[in-house]
Design a protein around this motif. Sequence first.
Motif, PDB file in Angstrom:
ATOM      1  N   HIS A   5       0.861  -1.194   0.000  1.00 56.00           N
ATOM      2  CA  HIS A   5       0.000   0.000   0.000  1.00 56.00           C
ATOM      3  C   HIS A   5       0.888   1.231   0.000  1.00 56.00           C
ATOM      4  O   HIS A   5       1.916   1.267   0.679  1.00 56.00           O
ATOM      5  CB  HIS A   5      -0.890   0.014   1.246  1.00 56.00           C
ATOM      6  CG  HIS A   5      -1.670   1.275   1.370  1.00 56.00           C
ATOM      7  ND1 HIS A   5      -1.263   2.333   2.164  1.00 56.00           N
ATOM      8  CD2 HIS A   5      -2.810   1.686   0.777  1.00 56.00           C
ATOM      9  CE1 HIS A   5      -2.139   3.321   2.060  1.00 56.00           C
ATOM     10  NE2 HIS A   5      -3.088   2.953   1.221  1.00 56.00           N
ATOM     11  N   GLY A   6       0.496   2.238  -0.753  1.00 55.64           N
ATOM     12  CA  GLY A   6       1.219   3.500  -0.775  1.00 55.64           C
ATOM     13  C   GLY A   6       0.266   4.668  -0.647  1.00 55.64           C
ATOM     14  O   GLY A   6      -0.904   4.578  -1.032  1.00 55.64           O
ATOM     15  N   TYR A   7       0.786   5.767  -0.100  1.00 54.87           N
ATOM     16  CA  TYR A   7       0.003   6.989   0.073  1.00 54.87           C
ATOM     17  C   TYR A   7       0.923   8.166  -0.193  1.00 54.87           C
ATOM     18  O   TYR A   7       2.102   8.146   0.181  1.00 54.87           O
ATOM     19  CB  TYR A   7      -0.538   7.075   1.506  1.00 54.87           C
ATOM     20  CG  TYR A   7      -1.210   8.394   1.817  1.00 54.87           C
ATOM     21  CD1 TYR A   7      -2.509   8.640   1.389  1.00 54.87           C
ATOM     22  CD2 TYR A   7      -0.546   9.398   2.515  1.00 54.87           C
ATOM     23  CE1 TYR A   7      -3.140   9.846   1.660  1.00 54.87           C
ATOM     24  CE2 TYR A   7      -1.164  10.608   2.786  1.00 54.87           C
ATOM     25  CZ  TYR A   7      -2.460  10.826   2.365  1.00 54.87           C
ATOM     26  OH  TYR A   7      -3.076  12.027   2.625  1.00 54.87           O
ATOM     27  N   ASP A   8       0.374   9.199  -0.833  1.00 53.58           N
ATOM     28  CA  ASP A   8       1.129  10.435  -1.011  1.00 53.58           C
ATOM     29  C   ASP A   8       0.160  11.605  -1.039  1.00 53.58           C
ATOM     30  O   ASP A   8      -1.012  11.447  -1.411  1.00 53.58           O
ATOM     31  CB  ASP A   8       1.941  10.411  -2.308  1.00 53.58           C
ATOM     32  CG  ASP A   8       2.994  11.509  -2.354  1.00 53.58           C
ATOM     33  OD1 ASP A   8       3.589  11.829  -1.296  1.00 53.58           O
ATOM     34  OD2 ASP A   8       3.248  12.058  -3.440  1.00 53.58           O
ATOM     35  N   VAL A   9       0.649  12.755  -0.640  1.00 49.36           N
ATOM     36  CA  VAL A   9      -0.140  13.984  -0.649  1.00 49.36           C
ATOM     37  C   VAL A   9       0.800  15.151  -0.926  1.00 49.36           C
ATOM     38  O   VAL A   9       1.957  15.135  -0.483  1.00 49.36           O
ATOM     39  CB  VAL A   9      -0.901  14.189   0.691  1.00 49.36           C
ATOM     40  CG1 VAL A   9       0.058  14.350   1.857  1.00 49.36           C
ATOM     41  CG2 VAL A   9      -1.866  15.349   0.611  1.00 49.36           C
ATOM     42  N   HIS A  10       0.332  16.103  -1.707  1.00 44.05           N
ATOM     43  CA  HIS A  10       1.089  17.324  -1.958  1.00 44.05           C
ATOM     44  C   HIS A  10       0.148  18.517  -1.883  1.00 44.05           C
ATOM     45  O   HIS A  10      -1.008  18.440  -2.317  1.00 44.05           O
ATOM     46  CB  HIS A  10       1.767  17.305  -3.333  1.00 44.05           C
ATOM     47  CG  HIS A  10       2.969  16.428  -3.384  1.00 44.05           C
ATOM     48  ND1 HIS A  10       4.160  16.762  -2.786  1.00 44.05           N
ATOM     49  CD2 HIS A  10       3.158  15.209  -3.943  1.00 44.05           C
ATOM     50  CE1 HIS A  10       5.031  15.793  -2.988  1.00 44.05           C
ATOM     51  NE2 HIS A  10       4.443  14.829  -3.681  1.00 44.05           N
ATOM     52  N   GLY A  37       5.629  16.118  -8.340  1.00 44.16           N
ATOM     53  CA  GLY A  37       4.444  16.142  -7.475  1.00 44.16           C
ATOM     54  C   GLY A  37       3.347  15.181  -7.888  1.00 44.16           C
ATOM     55  O   GLY A  37       2.208  15.309  -7.439  1.00 44.16           O
ATOM     56  N   ASP A  38       3.653  14.198  -8.706  1.00 46.26           N
ATOM     57  CA  ASP A  38       2.638  13.251  -9.179  1.00 46.26           C
ATOM     58  C   ASP A  38       2.272  12.292  -8.048  1.00 46.26           C
ATOM     59  O   ASP A  38       2.868  11.225  -7.883  1.00 46.26           O
ATOM     60  CB  ASP A  38       3.157  12.487 -10.399  1.00 46.26           C
ATOM     61  CG  ASP A  38       2.092  11.655 -11.088  1.00 46.26           C
ATOM     62  OD1 ASP A  38       1.159  11.189 -10.408  1.00 46.26           O
ATOM     63  OD2 ASP A  38       2.201  11.465 -12.309  1.00 46.26           O
ATOM     64  N   VAL A  39       1.276  12.680  -7.260  1.00 48.61           N
ATOM     65  CA  VAL A  39       0.903  11.889  -6.082  1.00 48.61           C
ATOM     66  C   VAL A  39       0.492  10.469  -6.446  1.00 48.61           C
ATOM     67  O   VAL A  39       0.732   9.533  -5.680  1.00 48.61           O
ATOM     68  CB  VAL A  39      -0.206  12.568  -5.242  1.00 48.61           C
ATOM     69  CG1 VAL A  39       0.289  13.858  -4.622  1.00 48.61           C
ATOM     70  CG2 VAL A  39      -1.473  12.788  -6.045  1.00 48.61           C
ATOM     71  N   ALA A  40      -0.120  10.279  -7.600  1.00 54.16           N
ATOM     72  CA  ALA A  40      -0.562   8.940  -7.998  1.00 54.16           C
ATOM     73  C   ALA A  40       0.636   8.015  -8.194  1.00 54.16           C
ATOM     74  O   ALA A  40       0.673   6.903  -7.651  1.00 54.16           O
ATOM     75  CB  ALA A  40      -1.398   9.014  -9.278  1.00 54.16           C
ATOM     76  N   LEU A  41       1.624   8.458  -8.971  1.00 55.13           N
ATOM     77  CA  LEU A  41       2.778   7.614  -9.226  1.00 55.13           C
ATOM     78  C   LEU A  41       3.672   7.492  -8.006  1.00 55.13           C
ATOM     79  O   LEU A  41       4.301   6.450  -7.790  1.00 55.13           O
ATOM     80  CB  LEU A  41       3.556   8.118 -10.440  1.00 55.13           C
ATOM     81  CG  LEU A  41       2.794   8.069 -11.767  1.00 55.13           C
ATOM     82  CD1 LEU A  41       3.708   8.431 -12.928  1.00 55.13           C
ATOM     83  CD2 LEU A  41       2.117   6.726 -12.001  1.00 55.13           C
ATOM     84  N   HIS A  42       3.721   8.528  -7.177  1.00 48.63           N
ATOM     85  CA  HIS A  42       4.500   8.431  -5.938  1.00 48.63           C
ATOM     86  C   HIS A  42       3.879   7.396  -4.995  1.00 48.63           C
ATOM     87  O   HIS A  42       4.600   6.597  -4.382  1.00 48.63           O
ATOM     88  CB  HIS A  42       4.581   9.781  -5.235  1.00 48.63           C
ATOM     89  CG  HIS A  42       5.305  10.823  -6.022  1.00 48.63           C
ATOM     90  ND1 HIS A  42       5.395  12.127  -5.590  1.00 48.63           N
ATOM     91  CD2 HIS A  42       5.970  10.774  -7.203  1.00 48.63           C
ATOM     92  CE1 HIS A  42       6.081  12.826  -6.479  1.00 48.63           C
ATOM     93  NE2 HIS A  42       6.433  12.020  -7.466  1.00 48.63           N
ATOM     94  N   GLY A  73       7.320  11.593 -12.349  1.00 48.17           N
ATOM     95  CA  GLY A  73       6.809  10.408 -11.682  1.00 48.17           C
ATOM     96  C   GLY A  73       7.110   9.155 -12.477  1.00 48.17           C
ATOM     97  O   GLY A  73       7.375   8.093 -11.911  1.00 48.17           O
ATOM     98  N   GLN A  74       7.092   9.257 -13.805  1.00 41.89           N
ATOM     99  CA  GLN A  74       7.400   8.102 -14.646  1.00 41.89           C
ATOM    100  C   GLN A  74       8.836   7.631 -14.428  1.00 41.89           C
ATOM    101  O   GLN A  74       9.101   6.431 -14.384  1.00 41.89           O
ATOM    102  CB  GLN A  74       7.195   8.398 -16.140  1.00 41.89           C
ATOM    103  CG  GLN A  74       5.758   8.578 -16.525  1.00 41.89           C
ATOM    104  CD  GLN A  74       5.423  10.050 -16.672  1.00 41.89           C
ATOM    105  OE1 GLN A  74       5.912  10.900 -15.939  1.00 41.89           O
ATOM    106  NE2 GLN A  74       4.574  10.359 -17.615  1.00 41.89           N
TER     107      GLN A  74
END
Length: 157
Positions: A5-10, A37-42, A73-74
């Motif tokens: 599981h991963g989580y990110d926020v900016h 800042g690509d929270v999805a890929l992070h 992010g890629q």
Amino acid sequence: MRIGHGYDVHATTDGDHVMLGGVRIDAPFGLRAHSDGDVALHALCDALLGAAALGDIGRHFPDTEPAWAGASGQKLLRRTVALVRDRGWVAVNADLTLIAERPRIGPHIDAMREGIAAELDLDRRAVNVKATTHEGIGGIGRGEGIAAHAVVLLEAR
């Protein structure tokens, strides 16, 4: 098999677009970050690293390292996938949830799924991306940031 599981926020900042799931989306703001800042890929990177017991994105791509300034992010995802594969794991599927009041994410989901599937070497049908709002609650609900959760399943190669 392993799950991660991963989580990110900016936080939002001045700008004219955001990167989400590898897709540039026009917006009246940007996201404050050392990289793009690509929270999805992070979040996806963190999920992959967690499932492989390789720590987290900050360990591999620290925001104190100038080499990662502005990194896409890629690029981070490609390197993460390589690390995970070097440990003998490959992704089976990925499920991401983006949380934002704006911009509208729905029109971009198919492009995100395609790009993520390509990076993970998966069929598009093994990648899911969905979006929700925070119903006006808290900082994200006030449009002060964007967050993402990601879950992945890995199997041994």
